[in-house]
Design an enzyme around this catalytic site. Structure first.
Site, mmCIF file in Angstrom:
data_model
loop_
_atom_site.group_PDB
_atom_site.id
_atom_site.type_symbol
_atom_site.label_atom_id
_atom_site.label_comp_id
_atom_site.label_asym_id
_atom_site.label_seq_id
_atom_site.Cartn_x
_atom_site.Cartn_y
_atom_site.Cartn_z
ATOM 1 N N ASP A 87 49.171 74.457 56.017
ATOM 2 C CA ASP A 87 49.088 73.445 54.947
ATOM 3 C C ASP A 87 47.658 73.544 54.425
ATOM 4 O OD1 ASP A 87 50.471 71.100 53.563
ATOM 5 O OD2 ASP A 87 48.693 70.082 54.290
ATOM 6 N N LYS B 10 54.628 67.078 61.294
ATOM 7 C CA LYS B 10 53.381 67.464 60.624
ATOM 8 C C LYS B 10 52.261 67.339 61.638
ATOM 9 C CE LYS B 10 51.913 68.776 56.538
ATOM 10 N NZ LYS B 10 52.581 69.587 55.517
HETATM 11 P P1 NDP Z 1 45.002 74.988 49.930
HETATM 12 O O1 NDP Z 1 44.065 74.527 50.971
HETATM 13 O O2 NDP Z 1 45.351 76.432 49.862
HETATM 14 O O3 NDP Z 1 44.463 74.563 48.478
HETATM 15 C C1 NDP Z 1 44.199 73.258 48.107
HETATM 16 C C2 NDP Z 1 43.538 73.334 46.749
HETATM 17 O O4 NDP Z 1 43.389 72.047 46.185
HETATM 18 C C3 NDP Z 1 42.141 73.936 46.811
HETATM 19 O O5 NDP Z 1 41.944 74.664 45.641
HETATM 20 C C4 NDP Z 1 41.243 72.678 46.835
HETATM 21 O O6 NDP Z 1 39.959 72.905 46.359
HETATM 22 C C5 NDP Z 1 42.001 71.841 45.854
HETATM 23 N N1 NDP Z 1 41.686 70.423 45.949
HETATM 24 C C6 NDP Z 1 41.595 69.634 47.030
HETATM 25 N N2 NDP Z 1 41.344 68.369 46.675
HETATM 26 C C7 NDP Z 1 41.295 68.385 45.324
HETATM 27 C C8 NDP Z 1 41.106 67.393 44.338
HETATM 28 N N3 NDP Z 1 40.900 66.121 44.676
HETATM 29 N N4 NDP Z 1 41.160 67.764 43.029
HETATM 30 C C9 NDP Z 1 41.361 69.046 42.673
HETATM 31 N N5 NDP Z 1 41.543 70.035 43.569
HETATM 32 C C10 NDP Z 1 41.523 69.689 44.860
HETATM 33 O O7 NDP Z 1 46.316 74.090 50.070
HETATM 34 P P2 NDP Z 1 47.786 74.402 49.579
HETATM 35 O O8 NDP Z 1 47.766 75.039 48.240
HETATM 36 O O9 NDP Z 1 48.519 75.042 50.682
HETATM 37 O O10 NDP Z 1 48.367 72.916 49.461
HETATM 38 C C11 NDP Z 1 48.206 72.116 48.296
HETATM 39 C C12 NDP Z 1 49.173 70.964 48.376
HETATM 40 O O11 NDP Z 1 50.519 71.447 48.462
HETATM 41 C C13 NDP Z 1 48.999 70.025 49.556
HETATM 42 O O12 NDP Z 1 49.374 68.723 49.170
HETATM 43 C C14 NDP Z 1 50.016 70.567 50.549
HETATM 44 O O13 NDP Z 1 50.419 69.579 51.470
HETATM 45 C C15 NDP Z 1 51.151 70.921 49.620
HETATM 46 N N6 NDP Z 1 52.104 71.877 50.134
HETATM 47 C C16 NDP Z 1 51.722 73.128 50.536
HETATM 48 C C17 NDP Z 1 52.667 74.026 50.963
HETATM 49 C C18 NDP Z 1 52.320 75.435 51.293
HETATM 50 O O14 NDP Z 1 53.250 76.228 51.524
HETATM 51 N N7 NDP Z 1 51.059 75.830 51.284
HETATM 52 C C19 NDP Z 1 54.076 73.637 51.113
HETATM 53 C C20 NDP Z 1 54.386 72.332 50.600
HETATM 54 C C21 NDP Z 1 53.408 71.491 50.180
HETATM 55 P P3 NDP Z 1 38.725 73.209 47.378
HETATM 56 O O15 NDP Z 1 38.734 74.682 47.538
HETATM 57 O O16 NDP Z 1 37.557 72.689 46.630
HETATM 58 O O17 NDP Z 1 38.993 72.469 48.642
#
Ligand code: NDP
Length: 448
Positions: A169, A129
């Site tokens: 990520d 990572k």
């Molecule tokens: P993104 O950056 O695309 O999206 C993250 C989302 O979560 C945004 O909408 C963000 O809002 C929101 N967010 C962040 N903090 C909070 C909070 N405290 N409460 C509510 N919403 C919050 O990330 P991903 O969708 O790619 O990743 C999300 C999770 O999934 C992470 O834990 C990542 O490690 C995991 N993951 C992702 C993978 C992937 O393929 N993308 C694969 C495996 C795991 P804002 O816009 O306000 O920041």
């Protein structure tokens, strides 16, 4: 905390003395080691080969300065990381996270988890990572590009298609991967599949953007089927509105569920009629706007400030897809009180250990992130295969393989849990199934 096995407890105690400030990392290690008690007690080869001491220490950890210039001409400095955790079963593989709360502890926890997740996919990928405390939010395209180039100026010497293949990520999507890839190619003078999540015009895989969210729903469907339940006709909450949340929303809707709430880090929206994933896509992927604007498109929806309140809404199934530790003990208690029947993790470690205890004690179905969100890295593995073959597979082909992999992951977790005396405990099963393959490969390869 004490782990009920002398060897495991000794290793954990020693690790917590060495890294007392690395809270997230220690939490992730404790969670895995606790599940491994029956495995360690079934065979002394793990202790004899020092497997646990070695598996909790990254093979290599790089921290570096990233200097770049913002639009106002001011020099900015961030910290970059790449933690190459374990390469026993394949080249290092794992995403890059750009977010202001990124620390060494967060990247170590994610790299540690990735090792077991990648093992569960059955594909030959080790665990890694990386990332930076740089937050892309509010930055111009030019600033993002200059940051990505500066980040790659150091990272490129540590990666390669058979060494380490990073991906996206939080904060690293298609745009960032493009800039990172362009700079790698320039520095290395080599065109290879060194990053996954690439654009389709330069070696990306169809279905990669959808993979984690779709995979989560395939996993949940397999688990629900085993429990004689189904997503069809159910009410679900999906937190977040990023890559994972958007495609979870799409697949849940396609499978007949109603998504009644979604969030971002400022607040959440509720619509009992079901949230329209196409509108979320438009807001988040095209306009890069806040979820609060959803109510301008869909007047039946309501917006609430503050993201934690999302779990106060009644649902059948909860899918935390935003970030780590977003479901607290109190939120878990609310879910139980509201009659929620299952929690399936889409984000990495979104439930605190106390929340998981509440969820499991009350008999809710629970799937841990390392199993249920493995779809993203699984399709990244398929992207690597397509790059190596110089071929592109169809969306249907990749999606079909993804579904098959997610069902197999569920089955292997369920079987491992059963075999080691914890039937139905998918959290323990995932840790055990992921561990066994990596540990056996490490033993076969000697003390290195
Ligand atoms: P993104 O950056 O695309 O999206 C993250 C989302 O979560 C945004 O909408 C963000 O809002 C929101 N967010 C962040 N903090 C909070 C909070 N405290 N409460 C509510 N919403 C919050 O990330 P991903 O969708 O790619 O990743 C999300 C999770 O999934 C992470 O834990 C990542 O490690 C995991 N993951 C992702 C993978 C992937 O393929 N993308 C694969 C495996 C795991 P804002 O816009 O306000 O920041």
């Amino acid at each position: 905390m004490a782990i009920k096995n002398d060897y495991l407890d000794r290793v954990y105690t020693d690790l917590s003395k060495r890294y007392p400030e690395q809270k997230e990392f220690l939490e992730a290690v404790a969670e895995v080691l606790t599940s491994l008690v029956p495995v360690i007690e079934s065979d002394d080869k793990y202790e004899k080969n020092g497997i646990i001491e070695r598996i909790v220490e990254p093979e290599r950890a790089v921290s570096f300065r990233v200097s770049w210039v913002d639009d106002a001409g001011k020099v900015r400095v961030n910290t970059g990381y790449r933690i190459q955790f374990n390469s026993a079963i394949g080249p290092y593989k794992g995403g890059l996270r750009f977010r202001d709360n990124v620390t060494l502890s967060v990247i170590k926890f994610l790299g540690f988890e990735q090792t077991f997740k990648n093992s569960l996919t059955t594909l030959p990928m080790g665990g890694a990572k990386g990332g930076s405390d740089f937050d892309p939010k509010g930055k111009s395209d030019g600033e993002i590009m200059r940051f990505c180039q500066a980040f790659m100026n150091e990272l490129y010497r540590h990666i390669g298609p058979d060494t380490d293949v990073p991906a996206g990520d939080i904060g690293v999507g298609g745009r960032e991967i493009g800039y990172l890839f362009g700079q790698y190619k320039k520095l290395a003078n080599n065109w290879s599949g060194v990053l996954t999540g690439k654009g389709l015009s330069y070696g990306g895989s169809l279905a990669r953007p959808e993979a984690t969210g779709f995979g989560l729903m395939y996993f949940a469907s397999a688990m629900l089927k085993d429990a004689n339940k189904s997503l069809k006709g159910s009410k679900v909450i999906i937190s977040g509105s990023g890559n994972v949340a958007i495609y979870s929303c799409q697949k849940a809707t396609e499978l007949g569920a109603k998504v009644i709430a979604m969030s971002d880090s400022n607040g959440y929206i509720v619509d009992e009629n079901g949230i329209d994933y196409k509108v979320i896509k438009e807001i988040k992927e095209v306009k890069r706007d806040r979820i609060s604007t959803y109510i301008n498109y869909v007047p039946t929806a309501k917006y609430y400030v503050g993201c934690e309140g999302i779990w106060n809404n009644k649902c059948d199934y909860a899918f935390p897809c935003a970030t780590q530790n977003e479901i607290s003990k109190e939120s878990a208690e609310t879910l139980v009180k509201n009659g929620t029947k299952g929690v399936f993790e889409g984000a990495n470690m979104p439930s605190t250990p106390e929340a998981i205890e509440v969820i499991k004690k009350n008999g809710l179905l629970f799937s841990p992130s390392k199993a249920s969100n493995a779809g993203g890295v699984a399709v990244s593995g398929l992207e690597m295969s397509q790059n190596a073959e110089r071929l592109s597979w169809s969306f249907e082909q990749v999606d079909g393989m993804l579904k098959d992999i997610m069902e197999k992951i569920y089955n292997s977790c369920a079987e491992a849990a059963e075999k080691y005396g914890m039937p139905g405990d998918i959290q323990a099963g995932a840790n055990i199934a992921g561990f066994l393959k990596v540990a056996d490969a490490m033993i076969a390869q000697g003390i290195v």
